[in-house]
Write a protein that holds these residues in place. Structure first.
Motif, PDB file in Angstrom:
ATOM      1  N   LEU A 143      -3.945  -5.392  -5.104  1.00  0.00           N
ATOM      2  CA  LEU A 143      -4.170  -3.966  -4.854  1.00  0.00           C
ATOM      3  C   LEU A 143      -5.432  -3.468  -5.538  1.00  0.00           C
ATOM      4  O   LEU A 143      -6.214  -2.724  -4.947  1.00  0.00           O
ATOM      5  CB  LEU A 143      -2.960  -3.154  -5.328  1.00  0.00           C
ATOM      6  CG  LEU A 143      -1.695  -3.255  -4.461  1.00  0.00           C
ATOM      7  CD1 LEU A 143      -0.525  -2.578  -5.146  1.00  0.00           C
ATOM      8  CD2 LEU A 143      -1.930  -2.672  -3.075  1.00  0.00           C
ATOM      9  N   SER A 165       0.834  -1.210   0.000  1.00  0.00           N
ATOM     10  CA  SER A 165       0.000   0.000   0.000  1.00  0.00           C
ATOM     11  C   SER A 165       0.870   1.263   0.000  1.00  0.00           C
ATOM     12  O   SER A 165       0.517   2.265  -0.633  1.00  0.00           O
ATOM     13  CB  SER A 165      -0.951   0.007   1.198  1.00  0.00           C
ATOM     14  OG  SER A 165      -0.261   0.147   2.413  1.00  0.00           O
ATOM     15  N   LEU A 172       2.107   1.678  -3.557  1.00  0.00           N
ATOM     16  CA  LEU A 172       1.045   2.181  -4.421  1.00  0.00           C
ATOM     17  C   LEU A 172       0.878   3.687  -4.256  1.00  0.00           C
ATOM     18  O   LEU A 172       0.757   4.428  -5.237  1.00  0.00           O
ATOM     19  CB  LEU A 172      -0.275   1.475  -4.110  1.00  0.00           C
ATOM     20  CG  LEU A 172      -1.502   1.978  -4.887  1.00  0.00           C
ATOM     21  CD1 LEU A 172      -1.306   1.801  -6.390  1.00  0.00           C
ATOM     22  CD2 LEU A 172      -2.771   1.265  -4.410  1.00  0.00           C
ATOM     23  N   PHE A 218      -3.351  -1.677 -11.165  1.00  0.00           N
ATOM     24  CA  PHE A 218      -3.063  -1.621  -9.734  1.00  0.00           C
ATOM     25  C   PHE A 218      -4.015  -0.780  -8.872  1.00  0.00           C
ATOM     26  O   PHE A 218      -4.050  -0.971  -7.653  1.00  0.00           O
ATOM     27  CB  PHE A 218      -1.632  -1.091  -9.518  1.00  0.00           C
ATOM     28  CG  PHE A 218      -0.578  -1.937 -10.148  1.00  0.00           C
ATOM     29  CD1 PHE A 218      -0.266  -3.190  -9.654  1.00  0.00           C
ATOM     30  CD2 PHE A 218       0.100  -1.482 -11.271  1.00  0.00           C
ATOM     31  CE1 PHE A 218       0.707  -3.977 -10.240  1.00  0.00           C
ATOM     32  CE2 PHE A 218       1.080  -2.261 -11.872  1.00  0.00           C
ATOM     33  CZ  PHE A 218       1.380  -3.520 -11.354  1.00  0.00           C
TER      34      PHE A 218
END
Length: 460
Positions: free
Chosen positions: A451, A246, A249, A429
């Motif tokens: 994700l 996370s 991302l 993603f």
């Protein structure tokens, strides 16, 4: 904006979003002031790049320490500190006796922006119910856009006399309003729970929600997530591969936002238009049109982000940005000397800004605040915000040099290619988080879901 939110919750979110206004004002004001600063101080283009980019360097450092400040003093405490820095930096810039002093003032403003850009979206995400969260965080971006537009208008009005000190100094007025607004903000329930102040968190939640049962249920959900893992921050980052996903991302999203080319226009728009043979006055007013378009279309994102969702708007945004940047590049290759070609170039620039405003601008901040788990939220958002400002600094510190090396046309074609790449990244993603609670997103993250499946698993 959500049946479980009170008007007070929305009002507090709007007050916190004034941080975005300051962000936008200090971002936009330098575009109009820079030509006059260069003339007064007789500085080369490289020094201009440092004046512009010094704020980004300060913001990168500010966002680096913002997580620990926010964790210790709360999101409200972090915003209070940034408001004081805004005032100090504004005074230093307006009264700067030399380029070096001006760069120092911009560094202080950068510190303020870095802390505020971290704390404000986080604050909004933590006081708002999921049905209104996207719109409220997008409202923060609307304030950024309004600040940029207001700065462009102010610059245009003051340009005839070359009053760059007034351009920079007038920022003290909104900085004071932001400081006063922060004084009315309570701490967020999640931060209070992390401090063990359960009763105060319950009191704040009941103030923010229309139903005490809804508040109590949310309180228990927050407590359950906090009890699940004793690790937090960097310790959680080291121990949890899911949390690292996370964080990564969030960092990728922020790099995407900065490499779209948006801040090339926010900082150097007059230079871009002058490269297309616009006169100085025409270039300044064309820049104001850029700010107006950015502000108006960010309003579209607020209306549709919780209806259409994050992914569709982000893909559409990247597609529009890629097409319009390619259009600018092709027109600059042609020389852009005829009046009709110049109008077409302005049209493509405004189309790009519109595309950015409906997705790549507001939704990156929204998603970065949504995908991080409670115990790692300060650290995760801190990493993504630092990345934002590091990438921002890189672009703003090298654009004039890049344009001189590649030529203006090829520089914009490069940005078109990057925007096309970001469509692929989004599809592969980015999750659809519309209408999904932060706790549900967190549970799916730690369950090892892909994700793009952290939110609505049936989202396209």
């Amino acid at each position: 904006m959500g049946s479980a939110s009170t008007g007070r919750a929305i009002g507090l979110g709007i007050l916190a979003a004034l941080a975005g206004l300051m962000f936008g004002l200090d971002t936009g004001v330098v575009a109009g002031a820079l030509p006059f600063i260069a003339t007064d101080f007789h500085i080369p283009a490289r020094t201009e790049e440092w004046i512009v980019s010094s704020m980004m360097a300060g913001a990168a450092f500010g966002s680096l320490v913002a997580g620990s400040i926010s964790a210790r003093f709360g999101r409200t405490g972090a915003m209070l500190g940034s408001a004081l820095l805004f005032l100090a930096g504004t005074a230093a810039c307006a009264l700067a006796p030399s380029p070096a002093f001006l760069i120092g003032g911009r560094l202080v403003l950068g510190l303020a922006v870095g802390v505020a850009a971290f704390a404000a979206p986080l604050y909004i995400s933590e006081i708002t119910v999921e049905s209104a969260r996207g719109a409220m965080i997008s409202f923060y971006q609307l304030m950024v856009s309004f600040g940029i537009f207001a700065a462009f208008v102010s610059d245009s009005l003051l340009a005839s006399g070359g009053h760059w000190r007034w351009m920079l100094g007038v920022m003290a007025v909104p900085a004071t309003l932001f400081l006063l607004g922060v004084l009315f903000l309570p701490h967020t329930p999640r931060w209070l729970m992390m401090q063990g102040r359960t009763e105060r968190a319950r009191s704040v939640l009941r103030m923010l929600r229309t139903d005490n049962d809804v508040a109590e249920s949310e309180l228990q959900e927050i407590q359950a997530r906090l009890n699940q893992d004793s690790h937090k921050g960097f310790a959680l980052f080291r121990s949890s591969g899911n949390f690292r996903r996370s964080v990564l991302l969030g960092m990728v999203l922020q790099v995407m936002q900065q490499l779209t080319g948006i801040n090339v226009l926010m900082y150097y728009a007059p230079r871009v238009f002058q490269a297309a043979h616009f006169g100085t006055s025409a270039a300044v007013w064309a820049t104001t049109l850029v700010g107006l378009t950015n502000m108006a279309l960010t309003g579209v994102a607020i209306v549709f982000v919780d209806r259409w969702g994050r992914r569709p708007l982000l893909v559409l945004s990247c597609l529009i940005a890629a097409i319009s940047m390619a259009g600018v590049g092709v027109l600059l290759l042609s020389g852009a000397q005829s009046f009709s070609t110049q109008l077409a170039l302005v049209g493509f620039v405004l189309l790009f800004v519109a595309g950015f405003a409906i997705g790549e601008g507001p939704l990156v901040w929204t998603l970065c605040s949504e995908v991080q788990p409670t115990r790692g939220r300060d650290f995760g958002i801190g990493c993504s915000t630092v990345t934002n400002w590091a990438a921002n600094w890189l672009v703003s510190n090298t654009f004039l040099t890049l344009m001189a090396a590649l030529g203006s046309a090829h520089t914009f074609l490069l940005f078109a290619l990057l925007n096309g790449l970001f469509i692929v990244v989004t599809v592969l993603f980015v999750p659809e988080t519309r209408g999904v609670s932060l706790e549900t997103i967190e549970a799916r993250l730690f369950a090892g879901k892909r994700l793009r499946d952290l939110g609505q698993t049936n989202a396209r």
